[in-house]
Write a protein that holds these residues in place. Structure first.
Motif, short mmCIF file in Angstrom:
data_model
loop_
_atom_site.label_atom_id
_atom_site.label_comp_id
_atom_site.label_asym_id
_atom_site.label_seq_id
_atom_site.Cartn_x
_atom_site.Cartn_y
_atom_site.Cartn_z
N LYS A 7 0.81 -1.16 -0.05
CA LYS A 7 0.00 -0.09 -0.21
C LYS A 7 0.78 1.34 0.01
N THR A 11 1.74 10.84 0.36
CA THR A 11 3.15 11.30 0.03
C THR A 11 4.02 10.42 -0.95
N TYR A 172 3.64 1.29 2.97
CA TYR A 172 4.60 2.48 2.43
C TYR A 172 4.30 3.70 2.96
N THR A 173 4.90 4.43 3.56
CA THR A 173 4.54 5.77 3.86
C THR A 173 5.73 6.61 4.15
N VAL A 175 7.38 7.57 6.80
CA VAL A 175 8.16 7.62 7.98
C VAL A 175 8.84 6.22 8.06
N GLY A 177 8.78 3.81 9.93
CA GLY A 177 7.77 2.64 10.61
C GLY A 177 6.82 3.16 11.76
N VAL A 178 6.38 2.63 12.64
CA VAL A 178 5.68 3.06 13.68
C VAL A 178 6.65 3.35 14.81
N PHE A 179 6.37 4.74 15.13
CA PHE A 179 7.29 5.37 16.44
C PHE A 179 6.75 5.53 17.48
N THR A 181 6.10 7.93 19.30
CA THR A 181 5.01 8.52 19.20
C THR A 181 5.24 9.31 17.98
N ASP A 182 4.43 10.40 17.58
CA ASP A 182 4.70 10.93 16.21
C ASP A 182 5.92 11.77 16.08
N PRO A 183 6.79 11.14 15.21
CA PRO A 183 8.33 11.88 15.26
C PRO A 183 8.21 13.24 14.84
N ARG A 184 7.07 13.87 14.39
CA ARG A 184 6.93 15.20 13.61
C ARG A 184 6.77 15.99 15.05
N ALA A 208 -2.48 8.21 16.99
CA ALA A 208 -1.32 7.74 16.19
C ALA A 208 -1.57 7.72 14.80
N GLY A 209 -1.55 8.84 13.92
CA GLY A 209 -2.33 8.66 12.61
C GLY A 209 -1.45 7.86 11.64
P1 ADP Z 1 0.20 7.97 4.45
O1 ADP Z 1 -0.16 9.19 3.43
O2 ADP Z 1 1.23 7.27 3.85
O3 ADP Z 1 -1.15 7.31 4.86
P2 ADP Z 1 0.03 9.29 6.99
O4 ADP Z 1 0.09 10.93 6.99
O5 ADP Z 1 -1.45 8.80 7.04
O6 ADP Z 1 0.70 8.73 5.61
O7 ADP Z 1 0.77 8.81 8.17
C1 ADP Z 1 2.01 8.98 8.40
C2 ADP Z 1 2.24 10.07 9.56
O8 ADP Z 1 1.61 9.70 10.55
C3 ADP Z 1 3.86 10.32 9.68
O9 ADP Z 1 4.17 11.31 8.80
C4 ADP Z 1 3.69 11.09 11.12
O10 ADP Z 1 3.80 12.08 11.14
C5 ADP Z 1 2.41 10.39 11.75
N1 ADP Z 1 2.54 9.82 12.87
C6 ADP Z 1 1.82 9.85 13.95
N2 ADP Z 1 1.98 9.07 14.88
C7 ADP Z 1 3.01 8.32 14.37
C8 ADP Z 1 3.61 7.05 15.05
N3 ADP Z 1 3.35 6.63 16.35
N4 ADP Z 1 4.62 6.62 14.18
C9 ADP Z 1 4.83 6.92 13.04
N5 ADP Z 1 4.23 8.08 12.65
C10 ADP Z 1 3.19 8.59 13.28
#
Ligand code: ADP
Ligand code: ASP
Ligand code: MG
Length: 595
Positions: A7, A11, A172-173, A175, A177-179, A181-184, A208-209
């Motif tokens: 998937k 971005t 595929y996204t 970042v 992987g799963v962090f 918390t949100d690395p941003r 956690a989006g």
């Molecule tokens: P996509 O368009 O690939 O579906 P999303 O924007 O839906 O991407 O999801 C990726 C984003 O989720 C990351 O850029 C990041 O800012 C956010 N995010 C929030 N919580 C987390 C987390 N725990 N780990 C990784 N990313 C996270």
């Protein structure tokens, strides 16, 4: 032959070059011998742009037309992706939701998948084609186009992986992987090698989006191994495996999350008798609204206040439903509170390690952050804070639980993959049976815990540190606290309710009385209550679960004192004398969905 689903999020297909890069990745997997299904999202911010356009032509766009509009974003991407593969010398076919027979219910904007016709997809794969599936969309029984909710392409991907029995679903996204918390928001966040279904389910639904939480429901129900990874890196750098294993089972907390867009509603002056919470929940659930942080507190005049939070985007609908319910039960008024954010910590290890809530409250208090409301479950603690303090609160808890540090003996990616494979093999036949009911509610069971007491502290000042003081005093005597609820403050006062084991109740009450001497408030102890819990998959997103429990209890004449919800469990506190009756009534109410 192996089968993988890949998937690509918005971005990762934002421009022509990225589309070609994704196409190359799929072709590479095919050349390595796998059948490949790609699921693609709309390019870049296309969905946001469409939402914005709709708002410019219509204040309150009909939901059906909204879905017609939003589904076009994915249709553009799948066609371009098929062309890119063609250009690279491969064979591909693009398919919309309707062409894949992704049947959903008619809840436009948050439709649930009922079934997928896998035969057509299989035929294309067997003919050597890469199937390119439009994410996020389906059709209802009248052939209306529906969408699954923002971020829903993840759910399309994992659902397809489930029906096709895929070996792996790669997400595929943008970042790695799963962090934790949100690395941003928190640059010190650390990528996890693996995370368990239950943890990511909570994290995703608590903000956690990175993954659509409903996609994890599929992953858990159908044992689909999920690999979240970065589309921007060329080599095969591993990301995060979402499977049965937690990376750090020895740690109490494994991740933290923040929801930014929540609003609180309070229905004030509600007659405090059985059936009233039910009427409220029924009207919210009839409007298909998921509510959270439901807190009921008893006022001095024998009336109660019921508060809960909803997504900002659903505030208007929730206000309307709440007003109708308030009028029906004779409540005084409906109030909308200040904008809030919910900060949460999640961890499987929390169930066996006391003190998480206390540490969280203390850390927030020391940072001068007031907690407006608290709700806990076995594997999470959530606090509502003022919206402008949300990001700071997230960083505070991330630091407090040292989430940036690598666990001492972490489970590895290999461990997690092996566990996922084993779970899949052990459950293969049952999974096929479950496919008939794709996204339907699944309840694992109902339980009653009759060993608890309910301790309440009412009318305490609503200032930073109150919760921390109470919990520090209790923890100092090693009392395990189970459910905690703090209601949304009013007139500068708030109340906190906690359940503790009966054997410790008297001691805990004495301790809280000492605290009350210092900070004010009235202590009361109900020495014998019962906690009734219903566990399953997706019990919060299926809005009817709370309603069913309340309806069953209300019909049996049982009043609910306190409520705690999580993704995998809804718990209610009731009078101790009602335990057996409540359990029987609830089991009957869920008889059709208990697996
Ligand atoms: P996509 O368009 O690939 O579906 P999303 O924007 O839906 O991407 O999801 C990726 C984003 O989720 C990351 O850029 C990041 O800012 C956010 N995010 C929030 N919580 C987390 C987390 N725990 N780990 C990784 N990313 C996270
Ligand atoms: N394009 C949809 C959205 O932006 C679905 C998705 O990307 O998952 O929400
Ligand atoms: Mg997404």
């Amino acid at each position: 032959m192996s089968l993988i689903v890949q998937k690509f999020g918005g971005t990762s297909v934002a421009d022509a070059e990225k589309i070609r890069a994704a196409a190359r990745r799929a072709l590479r997997a095919q050349q390595q011998g796998a059948q490949v299904v790609m699921v693609v999202s709309a390019m870049g911010h296309q969905t946001d742009i469409l939402v914005d356009l709709a708002a410019q032509v219509c204040e309150d766009a009909p939901a059906r037309e909204m879905d017609m509009l939003l589904s076009t974003g994915e249709q553009v991407s799948v066609a371009l992706m098929a062309m890119a593969i063609h250009d690279l010398g491969g064979q591909a076919v693009s398919l919309t939701g309707a062409q894949m027979e992704i049947r959903t219910d008619s809840a436009h904007g948050k439709a649930r998948i009922r079934s997928i016709g896998a035969d057509r997809i299989r035929a294309h794969l067997d003919a050597g084609r890469i199937v390119i599936a439009a994410g996020f969309q389906g059709i209802d029984e009248n052939l209306n186009i529906t969408t699954l909710g923002r971020g829903g392409s993840d759910t399309t991907a994992v659902a397809l992986a489930a029906v096709l029995g895929a070996d792996m679903c790669e997400i595929y996204t943008d970042v790695d992987g799963v962090f934790t918390t949100d690395p941003r928001i928190e640059p010190a966040a650390r990528k996890m090698d693996c995370v368990s279904h239950d943890e990511i389910l909570e994290l995703a639904s608590l903000g956690a989006g990175v993954m659509h939480s409903r996609s994890i429901e599929f992953g858990k129900k159908f044992n689909v191994p999920i690999h979240v990874r970065n589309s921007g890196v060329f080599t095969d750098v591993p990301g995060t495996i979402i499977g049965p294993l937690s990376e750090a089972a020895d740690r109490a907390v494994s991740g933290a999350a923040l929801t930014k867009n929540e609003a609180q509603l309070t229905i004030a002056g509600v007659p405090d008798k059985p059936g009233v919470s039910l009427a409220l929940l029924e009207s919210l659930s009839a409007a298909n609204l998921s509510v959270d942080m439901i807190v009921q507190s008893r006022g001095a005049d024998g009336r109660a206040n019921i508060s809960f939070t909803v997504l900002d985007t659903e505030l208007n609908a929730a206000k309307k439903a709440a007003r109708e319910a308030a009028a029906a039960v004779g409540a005084r008024e409906v109030r909308v509170g200040e904008p809030v954010s919910k900060v949460s910590v999640v961890g499987l290890g929390m169930a066996s390690q006391p003190g998480v809530a206390r540490r969280m409250f203390r850390a927030l208090a020391d940072a001068g952050i007031n907690i407006h409301a608290i709700s806990t479950s076995t594997i999470k603690v959530s606090c509502l804070v003022a919206r402008e303090q949300g990001q700071e609160a997230l960083r505070v808890v991330h630091r407090e639980f040292e989430l940036g540090k690598t666990p001492s003996s972490p489970a590895t990616i290999e461990d997690s993959l092996a566990a996922a494979k084993e779970a899949k093999a052990a459950d293969a036949e049952a999974v096929i049976a479950r496919l008939q009911a794709m996204e339907e509610l699944r309840i694992d069971g109902c339980e009653i815990d009759e060993s608890q007491a309910l301790l309440s502290l009412r009318s305490v000042p609503d200032t930073p540190g109150v919760a921390a003081q109470i919990f520090e005093a209790i923890a100092a005597r090693d009392v395990m606290v189970d459910l905690i609820v703090q209601s949304i403050g009013e007139d500068g006062l708030t109340s906190v309710g906690i359940t503790v084991p009966q054997k410790d109740a008297k001691a805990a009450a004495d301790i809280v009385a000492e605290v009350a001497e210092k900070i004010g408030g009235e202590v009361s102890l109900d020495p014998g209550v019962a906690i009734l819990s219903v566990t399953g998959v997706g019990v919060r997103s299926h809005t009817g679960v709370g309603t069913r429990i309340f309806r069953a209890l209300s019909a049996a004449g049982i009043n609910v004192e306190m409520i705690g919800t999580s993704e995998v469990r809804v718990s209610v506190v009731i009078g101790g004398e009602h335990g057996a009756k409540a359990l029987a009534a609830t089991e009957k109410a869920f008889a059709d969905v208990i697996r």
